[in-house]
Design a protein around this motif. Sequence first.
Motif, mmCIF file in Angstrom:
data_model
loop_
_atom_site.group_PDB
_atom_site.id
_atom_site.type_symbol
_atom_site.label_atom_id
_atom_site.label_comp_id
_atom_site.label_asym_id
_atom_site.label_seq_id
_atom_site.Cartn_x
_atom_site.Cartn_y
_atom_site.Cartn_z
ATOM 1 N N PHE A 190 0.828 -1.202 0.000
ATOM 2 C CA PHE A 190 0.000 0.000 0.000
ATOM 3 C C PHE A 190 0.862 1.252 0.000
ATOM 4 C CE2 PHE A 190 -2.458 -3.347 1.899
ATOM 5 C CZ PHE A 190 -3.727 -3.192 1.359
ATOM 6 N N SER A 191 0.268 2.342 -0.498
ATOM 7 C CA SER A 191 0.896 3.654 -0.339
ATOM 8 C C SER A 191 0.305 4.315 0.906
ATOM 9 C CB SER A 191 0.650 4.523 -1.579
ATOM 10 O OG SER A 191 -0.739 4.756 -1.753
ATOM 11 N N VAL A 192 0.828 5.496 1.246
ATOM 12 C CA VAL A 192 0.432 6.177 2.489
ATOM 13 C C VAL A 192 0.068 7.622 2.171
ATOM 14 C CG1 VAL A 192 1.255 6.964 4.745
ATOM 15 C CG2 VAL A 192 1.911 4.709 3.910
ATOM 16 N N ASN A 193 -0.999 8.114 2.795
ATOM 17 C CA ASN A 193 -1.418 9.503 2.623
ATOM 18 C C ASN A 193 -1.439 10.217 3.970
ATOM 19 O OD1 ASN A 193 -1.837 9.273 -0.152
ATOM 20 N ND2 ASN A 193 -3.939 8.553 0.107
ATOM 21 N N CYS A 194 -0.421 11.050 4.231
ATOM 22 C CA CYS A 194 -0.375 11.853 5.454
ATOM 23 C C CYS A 194 -0.550 13.326 5.093
ATOM 24 C CB CYS A 194 0.960 11.688 6.176
ATOM 25 S SG CYS A 194 1.371 10.006 6.674
ATOM 26 N N THR A 195 -1.198 14.073 5.961
ATOM 27 C CA THR A 195 -1.320 15.514 5.747
ATOM 28 C C THR A 195 -0.091 16.255 6.274
ATOM 29 O OG1 THR A 195 -2.426 15.870 7.867
ATOM 30 C CG2 THR A 195 -3.830 15.369 5.979
ATOM 31 N N GLY A 196 0.680 15.597 7.164
ATOM 32 C CA GLY A 196 1.890 16.203 7.708
ATOM 33 C C GLY A 196 1.764 16.642 9.150
ATOM 34 N N ASN A 197 0.528 16.771 9.653
ATOM 35 C CA ASN A 197 0.377 17.186 11.051
ATOM 36 C C ASN A 197 -0.030 16.033 11.957
ATOM 37 O OD1 ASN A 197 -2.343 16.827 10.467
ATOM 38 N ND2 ASN A 197 -2.762 19.012 10.249
ATOM 39 N N GLU A 198 -0.003 14.805 11.436
ATOM 40 C CA GLU A 198 -0.285 13.649 12.276
ATOM 41 C C GLU A 198 0.881 13.406 13.234
ATOM 42 O OE1 GLU A 198 -2.351 12.935 8.301
ATOM 43 O OE2 GLU A 198 -0.363 13.559 8.970
ATOM 44 N N ALA A 199 0.552 12.883 14.414
ATOM 45 C CA ALA A 199 1.585 12.611 15.409
ATOM 46 C C ALA A 199 2.217 11.243 15.213
ATOM 47 C CB ALA A 199 0.997 12.714 16.821
ATOM 48 N N ASP A 200 1.591 10.394 14.401
ATOM 49 C CA ASP A 200 2.073 9.023 14.242
ATOM 50 C C ASP A 200 1.617 8.490 12.885
ATOM 51 O OD1 ASP A 200 1.806 5.873 14.754
ATOM 52 O OD2 ASP A 200 3.194 6.688 16.235
ATOM 53 N N LEU A 201 2.357 7.547 12.326
ATOM 54 C CA LEU A 201 1.971 6.946 11.051
ATOM 55 C C LEU A 201 0.598 6.294 11.140
ATOM 56 C CD1 LEU A 201 2.855 6.262 8.131
ATOM 57 C CD2 LEU A 201 3.803 4.129 9.018
ATOM 58 N N SER A 202 0.240 5.790 12.316
ATOM 59 C CA SER A 202 -1.061 5.142 12.480
ATOM 60 C C SER A 202 -2.215 6.125 12.369
ATOM 61 C CB SER A 202 -1.125 4.419 13.828
ATOM 62 O OG SER A 202 -0.993 5.334 14.894
ATOM 63 N N ASP A 203 -1.926 7.440 12.392
ATOM 64 C CA ASP A 203 -2.966 8.450 12.203
ATOM 65 C C ASP A 203 -3.154 8.799 10.729
ATOM 66 O OD1 ASP A 203 -3.345 8.694 14.979
ATOM 67 O OD2 ASP A 203 -1.655 10.080 15.131
ATOM 68 N N CYS A 204 -2.248 8.362 9.866
ATOM 69 C CA CYS A 204 -2.329 8.653 8.435
ATOM 70 C C CYS A 204 -3.325 7.716 7.748
ATOM 71 C CB CYS A 204 -0.955 8.519 7.781
ATOM 72 S SG CYS A 204 0.288 9.688 8.402
ATOM 73 N N LYS A 205 -3.810 8.147 6.591
ATOM 74 C CA LYS A 205 -4.761 7.341 5.833
ATOM 75 C C LYS A 205 -4.011 6.355 4.929
ATOM 76 C CE LYS A 205 -8.568 9.334 7.266
ATOM 77 N NZ LYS A 205 -7.988 10.063 8.383
ATOM 78 N N LEU A 206 -4.625 5.212 4.759
ATOM 79 C CA LEU A 206 -4.076 4.210 3.845
ATOM 80 C C LEU A 206 -4.294 4.674 2.412
ATOM 81 C CD1 LEU A 206 -2.823 1.344 4.195
ATOM 82 C CD2 LEU A 206 -5.068 0.449 3.593
ATOM 83 N N GLY A 207 -3.250 4.578 1.584
ATOM 84 C CA GLY A 207 -3.358 5.005 0.198
ATOM 85 C C GLY A 207 -3.801 3.867 -0.714
ATOM 86 N N THR A 208 -3.454 3.994 -1.974
ATOM 87 C CA THR A 208 -3.882 2.995 -2.965
ATOM 88 C C THR A 208 -3.101 1.698 -2.785
ATOM 89 O OG1 THR A 208 -2.245 3.881 -4.516
ATOM 90 C CG2 THR A 208 -4.490 4.769 -4.634
ATOM 91 N N GLU A 209 -3.720 0.612 -3.230
ATOM 92 C CA GLU A 209 -3.061 -0.685 -3.154
ATOM 93 C C GLU A 209 -2.017 -0.794 -4.251
ATOM 94 O OE1 GLU A 209 -4.205 -5.412 -2.675
ATOM 95 O OE2 GLU A 209 -5.777 -3.897 -2.952
ATOM 96 N N VAL A 210 -0.880 -1.366 -3.900
ATOM 97 C CA VAL A 210 0.237 -1.501 -4.826
ATOM 98 C C VAL A 210 0.294 -2.949 -5.323
ATOM 99 C CG1 VAL A 210 2.751 -1.385 -5.062
ATOM 100 C CG2 VAL A 210 1.546 0.327 -3.688
ATOM 101 N N GLU A 211 0.409 -3.103 -6.631
ATOM 102 C CA GLU A 211 0.514 -4.453 -7.190
ATOM 103 C C GLU A 211 1.930 -4.982 -6.951
ATOM 104 O OE1 GLU A 211 -0.051 -6.853 -11.431
ATOM 105 O OE2 GLU A 211 -0.400 -4.687 -11.317
ATOM 106 N N LEU A 212 2.014 -6.104 -6.232
ATOM 107 C CA LEU A 212 3.309 -6.658 -5.866
ATOM 108 C C LEU A 212 3.844 -7.546 -6.979
ATOM 109 C CD1 LEU A 212 2.568 -7.510 -2.123
ATOM 110 C CD2 LEU A 212 3.716 -5.498 -3.053
ATOM 111 N N LYS A 213 5.015 -7.150 -7.524
ATOM 112 C CA LYS A 213 5.631 -7.898 -8.624
ATOM 113 C C LYS A 213 7.126 -8.077 -8.365
ATOM 114 C CE LYS A 213 4.262 -4.872 -11.603
ATOM 115 N NZ LYS A 213 4.029 -4.140 -12.887
ATOM 116 N N GLY A 214 7.462 -8.462 -7.132
ATOM 117 C CA GLY A 214 8.869 -8.689 -6.809
ATOM 118 C C GLY A 214 9.676 -7.418 -6.937
ATOM 119 N N ASN A 215 10.896 -7.518 -7.526
ATOM 120 C CA ASN A 215 11.760 -6.342 -7.690
ATOM 121 C C ASN A 215 11.208 -5.351 -8.700
ATOM 122 O OD1 ASN A 215 13.555 -7.081 -5.778
ATOM 123 N ND2 ASN A 215 15.328 -7.266 -7.127
ATOM 124 N N SER A 216 10.193 -5.751 -9.440
ATOM 125 C CA SER A 216 9.587 -4.849 -10.426
ATOM 126 C C SER A 216 8.386 -4.101 -9.860
ATOM 127 C CB SER A 216 9.148 -5.648 -11.664
ATOM 128 O OG SER A 216 10.244 -6.314 -12.245
#
Length: 767
Positions: free
Chosen positions: A255-281
């Motif tokens: 997944f990607s991550v969407n933070c506004t920058g004023n969150e105190a922790d990564l767990s306060d950020c929103k989950l971004g789009t799903e990333v297609e897993l293709k190994g090193n590619s």
Amino acid sequence: MLLWPYSLPPPDHSVPPSPCTMLRPVAIHCLFATLLCTWPPCHAQSASPVIQLRLAGEKRKHYEGRVEVFYNGEWGTVCDDDFSISAAQVVCRELGFLDAESWKPSAKYGKGEGPIWLDNVHCSGGEKSLAQCHSNGFGVSDCKHSEDVGVVCAQKRIPGFKFIRNQAGSEEGVTVQVEDVRIRATYSQRKRIPITEGFLEVKDGGKWRQICNEEWTQTNSRVICGMYGFPTEKRFNARPYKLLANRRKKNYWGFSVNCTGNEADLSDCKLGTEVELKGNSTCEQGMPVVISCVPGRAFAPSVSAGYRKAYRVEQPLVRLRGGAMIGEGRVEVLKNGEWGTVCDDNWDRRAASVVCRELGFGSAKEALTGARLGQGLGPVHMNEVECSGFEKSLTECYFNRDALGCSHEEDAALRCNVPAMGFNKRLRLNGGRNAFEGRVEVLAERNGSAAWGAVCSDGWGTMEAMVVCRQLGLGFASNAFQETWYWEGDSSADAVLMSGVRCSGTELTLDQCLHHGKHVQCPKGGGRFAAGVSCTQMAPDLVLSAQAVEQTTYLEDRPMYALQCAHEEHCLSESADTADSSSYRRLLRFSSQIHNNGQSDFRPRAAHHSWVWHECHRHYHSMEVFTHYDLLSLNGTKVAEGHKASFCLEDTHCDEGIQKKYACANFGSQGITQGCWDTYRHDIDCQWIDITDLKPGDYIFQVVINPNYEVAESDYTNNVMKCRSRYDGQRIWTYNCRIGERLAQEDEEQREHFASILKKRYFFRGK
């Protein structure tokens, strides 16, 4: 009839089979049962909807909060009716925590919004999801948001827990949930303390994974730096990281991550789009995310020591007071030359993070309310503070200048994220009955290699013990010991490796204190005379009432024959030793009203059996020097002095709702309860300064409480009171008293106002 958009999960053999699977021949009965189960109450017992949980709300830690459920594309809450610790356990485990500690009814973490998805929830505690518990059904509730339930989970995470799953058909509004986060430094930078730069990795499903930087933003980096104790992020040289990444096998997170920058922790950020897993590619247009942070001035990295000599605040407009650890305390702001506090109305982690970053730390771990770290002094300068999170100073945030109704019982405080400096790895306590006490042992070089050894106890006192407790993260010092024969430490660490230790109290580590170098000098040696400490999470805080001093100051001429007991206790100036018994001494008298604004009771260091009896006054001294009274010239030279022993520490008065504990009558226990104050009246012996030999002029009147630091306090800076004083040979005026601050030299404008000060009666009678 309600319809749920979910897909059936695989059979769960831990759930007993329904009547429809057991009685297949009775087709009509099954059909009837199926029709009945279209009603909401049956859905908790049949196939469970896929839901997502999160903890939200006001003034909370990451492992506690209002329970919110993501269902049918919308976030909603859970009613507290019939909720139990078993339901809290299901919630916490579904969120990846090992267990639940408690649950909170009646919107403890604030009222939520949206639908109340679940009501009358009944769980056995073994369910894998809250959706599997019995309830009225999704959306069926007669509750209001004032009944929203919250939980407090155990802080430990479930090892290997896979957080991102079952997204309920939509990822909008879902926060990032991973097992752990780290900045993994390259080999060349791993010896630097603190680690400020490296690849970002998250632990999910028990495995460390990188994040693709194709959608990574600078605001995301700001959040990560704040988590690790750094105020902001900075640019870095990407080329060596790209070369290194090309040679390594990558294991990307999905997944990607969407933070506004004023969150105190990564767990306060929103989950971004799903990333297609293709190994090193997986990340063809980018590389793994690299984080580079700017440390605060107190934590400038180095290869060896990893810190500067002592902590210094970077901003003079905001400061922290009353905290045991670096980066925590009551928030105080400077306005019109006077320090004051912040009211906790609307106080949250966003505003607290602005303060933390302003002072050179990271984001805020906690925003504390209700004077959790002690009550301050002076005015309440700010109320209803609202920050965007990007302000450079708390003074730039919006706030209500009218703090009417706010008392110091509502003083705001905070705890900041600070860099991992490894301070606690160079010091340990040994032989104590618990983790909060023991013989102090340091890791130092001995015969060319690192070894553990003792600390010489010569001169060892409260200030040194305070630094030890802070370095180990154990709070304040409750005692400093110069003998530790009753603690059997590690015999291999008996040798004294540090001596001559003298601390000011601001140091982050014992190494920062003054001490002998490689040539250790300890006449008594180690062993039973090694230094020891005991630590505590709470400490008292004594503060003198400046107003009471101003209002009770006066002169008295008293005959020498009436001062024999005071003379015996050295409460008169040296000239009294040769004075005739018929002569008079001129005494500057005043009352001392000493408040305990801390978090625990103030008790004399000496036990009752070791108090000193004074026959002349017929009382015990629990502390030989409790206060110093001095008159100083304007350049700081002492011209007259006095002192007061604690012959009676007791609760004279207490705040409303607090019971008195200490009374001196019948040789009772002495102390000052938290929230109470002790008054030494102006008309008792030694409550004065002998100014018989003083020439007329302008002076500084100074009172210092607990001057020898015999008893540990959460804040020593407010133990000093200084006033302006003018003596004309017959009368004395005391005015402009201040606590914990240096008085500036009077300028011409102040001198012009002196006449008006007299008219306002800032003085009392003289003889």
